[in-house]
Motif scaffolding. Structure first.
Motif, PDB file in Angstrom:
ATOM      1  N   LYS A 507       0.859  -1.164  -0.016  1.00 46.37           N
ATOM      2  CA  LYS A 507       0.222  -0.068  -0.142  1.00 46.37           C
ATOM      3  C   LYS A 507       1.036   0.966   0.069  1.00 46.37           C
ATOM      4  O   LYS A 507       1.998   1.139   0.601  1.00 46.37           O
ATOM      5  CB  LYS A 507      -0.678   0.028   1.237  1.00 46.37           C
ATOM      6  N   ARG A 508       0.623   2.169  -1.082  1.00 44.79           N
ATOM      7  CA  ARG A 508       1.406   3.385  -1.079  1.00 44.79           C
ATOM      8  C   ARG A 508       0.690   4.658  -0.614  1.00 44.79           C
ATOM      9  O   ARG A 508      -0.323   4.735  -1.332  1.00 44.79           O
ATOM     10  CB  ARG A 508       1.965   3.270  -2.397  1.00 44.79           C
ATOM     11  N   ILE A 509       1.139   5.441   0.321  1.00 43.15           N
ATOM     12  CA  ILE A 509       0.256   6.710   0.609  1.00 43.15           C
ATOM     13  C   ILE A 509       1.188   7.905   0.264  1.00 43.15           C
ATOM     14  O   ILE A 509       2.442   8.080   0.798  1.00 43.15           O
ATOM     15  CB  ILE A 509      -0.007   6.749   2.085  1.00 43.15           C
ATOM     16  N   GLU A 510       0.675   8.717  -0.568  1.00 41.44           N
ATOM     17  CA  GLU A 510       1.524   9.951  -0.997  1.00 41.44           C
ATOM     18  C   GLU A 510       1.162  11.152  -0.121  1.00 41.44           C
ATOM     19  O   GLU A 510      -0.121  11.248   0.363  1.00 41.44           O
ATOM     20  CB  GLU A 510       1.101  10.267  -2.534  1.00 41.44           C
ATOM     21  N   THR A 511       2.303  12.039  -0.237  1.00 37.80           N
ATOM     22  CA  THR A 511       1.829  13.294   0.668  1.00 37.80           C
ATOM     23  C   THR A 511       0.765  14.067   0.028  1.00 37.80           C
ATOM     24  O   THR A 511      -0.288  14.344   0.861  1.00 37.80           O
ATOM     25  CB  THR A 511       3.174  14.061   0.667  1.00 37.80           C
ATOM     26  N   PHE A 512       0.884  14.378  -1.282  1.00 43.59           N
ATOM     27  CA  PHE A 512      -0.275  15.461  -1.675  1.00 43.59           C
ATOM     28  C   PHE A 512      -1.320  14.736  -2.513  1.00 43.59           C
ATOM     29  O   PHE A 512      -2.343  15.584  -2.696  1.00 43.59           O
ATOM     30  CB  PHE A 512       0.630  16.119  -2.806  1.00 43.59           C
ATOM     31  N   ASN A 513      -1.334  13.588  -2.576  1.00 45.03           N
ATOM     32  CA  ASN A 513      -2.816  12.856  -2.940  1.00 45.03           C
ATOM     33  C   ASN A 513      -3.458  12.321  -1.680  1.00 45.03           C
ATOM     34  O   ASN A 513      -4.529  12.295  -1.756  1.00 45.03           O
ATOM     35  CB  ASN A 513      -2.506  11.782  -3.841  1.00 45.03           C
ATOM     36  N   ASP A 514      -2.727  12.169  -0.535  1.00 45.53           N
ATOM     37  CA  ASP A 514      -3.376  11.465   0.640  1.00 45.53           C
ATOM     38  C   ASP A 514      -3.355  12.134   1.770  1.00 45.53           C
ATOM     39  O   ASP A 514      -4.157  12.319   2.828  1.00 45.53           O
ATOM     40  CB  ASP A 514      -3.024   9.878   0.520  1.00 45.53           C
ATOM     41  N   LEU A 515      -2.352  12.872   2.148  1.00 45.24           N
ATOM     42  CA  LEU A 515      -2.026  13.464   3.348  1.00 45.24           C
ATOM     43  C   LEU A 515      -2.316  14.820   3.619  1.00 45.24           C
ATOM     44  O   LEU A 515      -2.948  15.282   4.633  1.00 45.24           O
ATOM     45  CB  LEU A 515      -0.418  13.262   3.965  1.00 45.24           C
ATOM     46  N   THR A 516      -2.483  15.720   2.790  1.00 43.02           N
ATOM     47  CA  THR A 516      -2.685  17.020   2.986  1.00 43.02           C
ATOM     48  C   THR A 516      -3.484  17.563   1.665  1.00 43.02           C
ATOM     49  O   THR A 516      -3.523  16.866   0.376  1.00 43.02           O
ATOM     50  CB  THR A 516      -1.383  17.894   2.927  1.00 43.02           C
ATOM     51  N   SER A 517      -4.152  18.464   2.014  1.00 48.36           N
ATOM     52  CA  SER A 517      -4.990  19.363   0.795  1.00 48.36           C
ATOM     53  C   SER A 517      -4.375  20.281  -0.008  1.00 48.36           C
ATOM     54  O   SER A 517      -4.773  20.847  -1.004  1.00 48.36           O
ATOM     55  CB  SER A 517      -6.374  19.879   1.523  1.00 48.36           C
ATOM     56  N   ASP A 518      -3.036  20.476   0.436  1.00 41.71           N
ATOM     57  CA  ASP A 518      -2.159  21.468  -0.168  1.00 41.71           C
ATOM     58  C   ASP A 518      -1.665  20.816  -1.549  1.00 41.71           C
ATOM     59  O   ASP A 518      -1.664  19.800  -1.694  1.00 41.71           O
ATOM     60  CB  ASP A 518      -0.904  21.973   0.873  1.00 41.71           C
ATOM     61  N   CYS A 519      -1.458  21.803  -2.256  1.00 39.72           N
ATOM     62  CA  CYS A 519      -1.132  21.399  -3.754  1.00 39.72           C
ATOM     63  C   CYS A 519       0.439  21.132  -3.841  1.00 39.72           C
ATOM     64  O   CYS A 519       1.077  21.800  -3.254  1.00 39.72           O
ATOM     65  CB  CYS A 519      -1.496  22.302  -4.911  1.00 39.72           C
ATOM     66  N   LYS A 520       0.830  20.143  -4.568  1.00 40.70           N
ATOM     67  CA  LYS A 520       2.514  19.990  -4.841  1.00 40.70           C
ATOM     68  C   LYS A 520       3.437  20.988  -4.986  1.00 40.70           C
ATOM     69  O   LYS A 520       4.252  21.340  -4.566  1.00 40.70           O
ATOM     70  CB  LYS A 520       2.453  18.833  -5.848  1.00 40.70           C
ATOM     71  N   GLU A 521       2.797  21.806  -5.786  1.00 41.89           N
ATOM     72  CA  GLU A 521       3.674  23.154  -6.474  1.00 41.89           C
ATOM     73  C   GLU A 521       3.210  24.313  -5.557  1.00 41.89           C
ATOM     74  O   GLU A 521       3.751  25.557  -5.807  1.00 41.89           O
ATOM     75  CB  GLU A 521       3.348  23.272  -7.888  1.00 41.89           C
ATOM     76  N   GLY A 522       2.242  24.402  -4.579  1.00 38.40           N
ATOM     77  CA  GLY A 522       2.059  25.769  -3.825  1.00 38.40           C
ATOM     78  C   GLY A 522       0.610  25.971  -3.973  1.00 38.40           C
ATOM     79  O   GLY A 522      -0.060  25.480  -4.901  1.00 38.40           O
ATOM     80  N   ILE A 523       0.064  26.811  -3.064  1.00 34.23           N
ATOM     81  CA  ILE A 523      -1.380  27.206  -3.193  1.00 34.23           C
ATOM     82  C   ILE A 523      -1.804  27.802  -4.418  1.00 34.23           C
ATOM     83  O   ILE A 523      -2.849  27.781  -4.852  1.00 34.23           O
ATOM     84  CB  ILE A 523      -1.509  27.961  -1.824  1.00 34.23           C
ATOM     85  N   ASN A 524      -0.828  28.509  -5.121  1.00 34.38           N
ATOM     86  CA  ASN A 524      -1.155  29.440  -6.197  1.00 34.38           C
ATOM     87  C   ASN A 524      -0.987  28.452  -7.638  1.00 34.38           C
ATOM     88  O   ASN A 524      -1.306  29.226  -8.482  1.00 34.38           O
ATOM     89  CB  ASN A 524      -0.605  30.678  -6.178  1.00 34.38           C
ATOM     90  N   VAL A 525      -0.717  27.313  -7.477  1.00 31.40           N
ATOM     91  CA  VAL A 525      -0.572  26.555  -8.766  1.00 31.40           C
ATOM     92  C   VAL A 525      -1.178  25.264  -8.635  1.00 31.40           C
ATOM     93  O   VAL A 525      -0.555  24.304  -9.260  1.00 31.40           O
ATOM     94  CB  VAL A 525       1.030  26.391  -9.031  1.00 31.40           C
ATOM     95  N   CYS A 526      -2.239  25.144  -7.875  1.00 28.83           N
ATOM     96  CA  CYS A 526      -2.936  23.999  -7.905  1.00 28.83           C
ATOM     97  C   CYS A 526      -3.762  23.604  -9.422  1.00 28.83           C
ATOM     98  O   CYS A 526      -4.049  24.520 -10.129  1.00 28.83           O
ATOM     99  CB  CYS A 526      -4.078  24.170  -7.097  1.00 28.83           C
ATOM    100  N   PRO A 527      -3.751  22.405  -9.807  1.00 29.26           N
ATOM    101  CA  PRO A 527      -4.047  22.079 -10.892  1.00 29.26           C
ATOM    102  C   PRO A 527      -5.566  22.395 -10.924  1.00 29.26           C
ATOM    103  O   PRO A 527      -6.439  22.184 -10.054  1.00 29.26           O
ATOM    104  CB  PRO A 527      -3.976  20.412 -11.091  1.00 29.26           C
ATOM    105  N   SER A 528      -6.011  22.939 -12.073  1.00 26.20           N
ATOM    106  CA  SER A 528      -7.486  23.208 -12.352  1.00 26.20           C
ATOM    107  C   SER A 528      -8.370  21.845 -12.247  1.00 26.20           C
ATOM    108  O   SER A 528      -8.097  20.924 -12.754  1.00 26.20           O
ATOM    109  CB  SER A 528      -7.900  24.015 -13.530  1.00 26.20           C
ATOM    110  N   ILE A 529      -9.510  21.928 -11.725  1.00 22.75           N
ATOM    111  CA  ILE A 529     -10.414  20.997 -11.589  1.00 22.75           C
ATOM    112  C   ILE A 529     -11.551  21.206 -12.562  1.00 22.75           C
ATOM    113  O   ILE A 529     -12.424  22.154 -12.412  1.00 22.75           O
ATOM    114  CB  ILE A 529     -11.132  20.622 -10.295  1.00 22.75           C
ATOM    115  N   SER A 530     -11.815  20.419 -13.725  1.00 28.53           N
ATOM    116  CA  SER A 530     -12.893  20.560 -14.787  1.00 28.53           C
ATOM    117  C   SER A 530     -14.052  20.180 -14.344  1.00 28.53           C
ATOM    118  O   SER A 530     -13.994  19.124 -13.594  1.00 28.53           O
ATOM    119  CB  SER A 530     -12.369  20.147 -16.229  1.00 28.53           C
TER     120      SER A 530
END
Length: 530
Positions: A507-530
């Motif tokens: 089982k693999r748990i990632e930081t930015f997918n599973d542990l936090t709501s922050d975005c990998k590249e920072g708060i101002n560069v979150c991927p857009s959700i269509s």
């Protein structure tokens, strides 16, 4: 006379047919592995040479594949049970395989190496290749163990004990005579055999020696054409930048059907070095599998190329096509007849980055050949060692902290979301208590995670320093590659190994997918959700 000839001919055909029908070639008792009969089941070589073998043999070897009643070859029982164990005896080999399969029930076995004598007359070393039954199974692991064997009064054999991982020193003895740096190999050199014999080591260390063209052969007379990149601002940048540019160059060479002339000396960015300074002269083979690259692509070492090119020019050879603008697309160079195309990059960044060649119109035409890059087998051996010490039965968590956790403007929640209490709260719903967990992290103080030890067995990269210290195989091999100079286990090597071990977790748990709501590249560069 003609009738007699026809009769003899027909008789010969009949005899040959009978022999063919009843003949069965002897099986090699020293190597047991699956056999494939369909041509569509060809093994594709990739990161560890056998990436897709799971698709062919999903369950690997089983006890049914191993003989259980091999005879003792007429051994007289009386007074013979205290004689030295012959590790080459097929009965010993099959017993060792059976015990291995019965002992390690959570893995699939794919190949066993021939046993060799251990430290004394009652021990045998054996290596094998395997994959865990659960979790990520995209690459082979390797294991090496020492077996203690006794003989019963009826002459049958018994395995008294199986050692820990890497106790079989003879089973992992590296080949000699290939770590020669970039110089030409001595054609008269021969492989040195150990006193215990040569074992076909499972997943042996790649030599990665550079291809050296015979000096008696004209490098440019057989119609081969070349591409070389010179200059530019890519040097000493991050490894991601280096690879993005290198793969652009390799992609253009493939498109133009040319051999790429490559500098195998890397400048390692200060972000990966202990000195915090950029360091020149790092060998490509420290990080990547050169043999794999050269098998899948046409590549030549820069130093030898220019040596041969100088001889060619002295004989009146011509054929250099110079390109000094990255906006000259690969498509415009497709019809160039010259032996060598040289792309020369200037001093102004970012217009002197190699990857600019693959932008714009070329982006849809030039495909970066990622399959040609594979991590160094020396690093992958460390990965396999770590996974094997956890019996390939572990889960993994990737915890990014470091400077990002301190930067609350870009990552306002990261520090709190990756705290021990937060981790415990999340993991209790995802990973069963008591499981072994490998924590891949950039947190320098691993004692930060001590609160997790009450519920889980925690493991970190630095728990396995012996795999790259002065007594390790990695240390010995890289030092020889580096012409006798000690090689630092640097930051990029740590990232490579940490990432690969993480990927082997069930089982693999990632930081930015599973542990936090922050975005990998920072708060101002979150991927857009269509």
């Amino acid at each position: 006379m003609a009738n007699l000839t026809c009769v003899l001919f027909a008789l010969a055909i009949l005899i040959f047919t009978l022999i063919t029908a009843i003949y069965k070639p002897e099986e090699d008792p020293h190597l047991l592995q699956p056999t494939f009969t369909s041509s569509e089941h060809a093994i594709a070589k990739t990161r560890e040479d056998y990436l897709n073998l799971t698709l062919l043999t999903p369950t690997g070897l089983s006890l049914d594949d191993v003989a259980s009643n091999v005879s003792t070859s007429g051994l007289e029982c009386v007074g013979s049970w205290d004689q030295p164990i012959d590790c080459t005896n097929p009965e010993v080999f099959h017993l060792m395989m059976r015990v291995t399969i019965e002992t390690f029930k959570d893995v699939h076995f794919y190949k066993f190496g021939k046993p060799v004598r251990g430290t004394n007359s009652s021990t045998c070393d054996m290596a094998w290749r395997y994959r865990p039954k659960e979790g990520n199974a995209d690459a082979f692991n390797k294991d090496y163990r020492r077996f203690v064997i006794s003989r019963k009064e009826d002459c049958s054999f018994n395995v008294v004990g199986v050692g820990e991982y890497h106790t079989g020193l003879n089973a992992r003895k590296p080949k000699k005579g290939y770590q020669r740096g970039f110089e030409k190999m001595n054609s008269s050199s021969k492989q040195v055999k150990s006193s215990a014999g040569v074992l076909p080591v499972v997943g042996g260390i790649a030599d990665g020696e550079l291809h050296v063209v015979n000096s008696n052969k004209d490098l440019f007379s057989d119609g081969k054409k070349y591409l070389v990149y010179t200059g530019g601002g890519d040097r000493c940048k991050s490894m991601n930048h280096y690879l993005w540019s290198l793969l652009c160059a390799l992609g253009e060479a493939r498109y133009l059907n040319r051999t790429f002339v490559m500098d195998f000396s890397i400048c390692l960015s200060s972000k990966y070095t202990a000195s915090k300074q950029d360091e020149e002269g790092k060998d490509f083979r420290f990080y990547f599998d050169l043999k794999h690259l050269m098998e899948l692509g046409s590549v030549m070492e820069e130093g030898q190329f220019w040596f041969e090119w100088e001889k060619w020019e002295r004989r009146g050879g011509q054929g250099l096509y110079l390109v000094e603008d990255f906006r000259v697309t690969p498509m415009k160079l497709a019809d160039v007849k010259d032996v060598l195309i040289m792309r020369k990059f200037g001093l102004v960044e970012p217009d002197n980055y190699w990857y600019r060649v693959c932008e714009g119109e070329a982006e849809s035409v030039i495909h970066r050949p990622w399959h040609m890059l594979s991590k160094s087998r020396r690093l992958m051996d460390i990965v396999s060692s770590i996974a094997s010490r956890m019996n390939s039965d572990f889960d993994s968590v990737h915890v990014v902290r470091g400077e990002r956790a301190k930067n609350t403007e870009l990552w306002p929640n990261l520090a709190a979301d990756t705290s021990p209490n937060a981790l415990l709260s999340l993991l209790q719903n995802k990973i069963e208590e008591g499981r072994d967990i490998y924590i891949a992290t950039n947190e320098p103080n691993t004692s930060f995670f001590d609160p997790l030890m009450d519920k889980y067995g925690t493991h970190f990269l630095d728990d396995y320093k012996d795999l790259w210290n002065e007594s390790s195989v990695w240390y010995e091999v890289t030092k020889k590659l580096n012409k006798g100079i000690t090689v630092e286990f640097d930051g990029y090597m740590r990232i490579s190994v940490d990432t690969e071990v993480f990927l082997k977790g069930k089982k693999r748990i990632e930081t930015f997918n599973d542990l936090t709501s922050d975005c990998k590249e920072g708060i101002n560069v979150c991927p857009s959700i269509s």
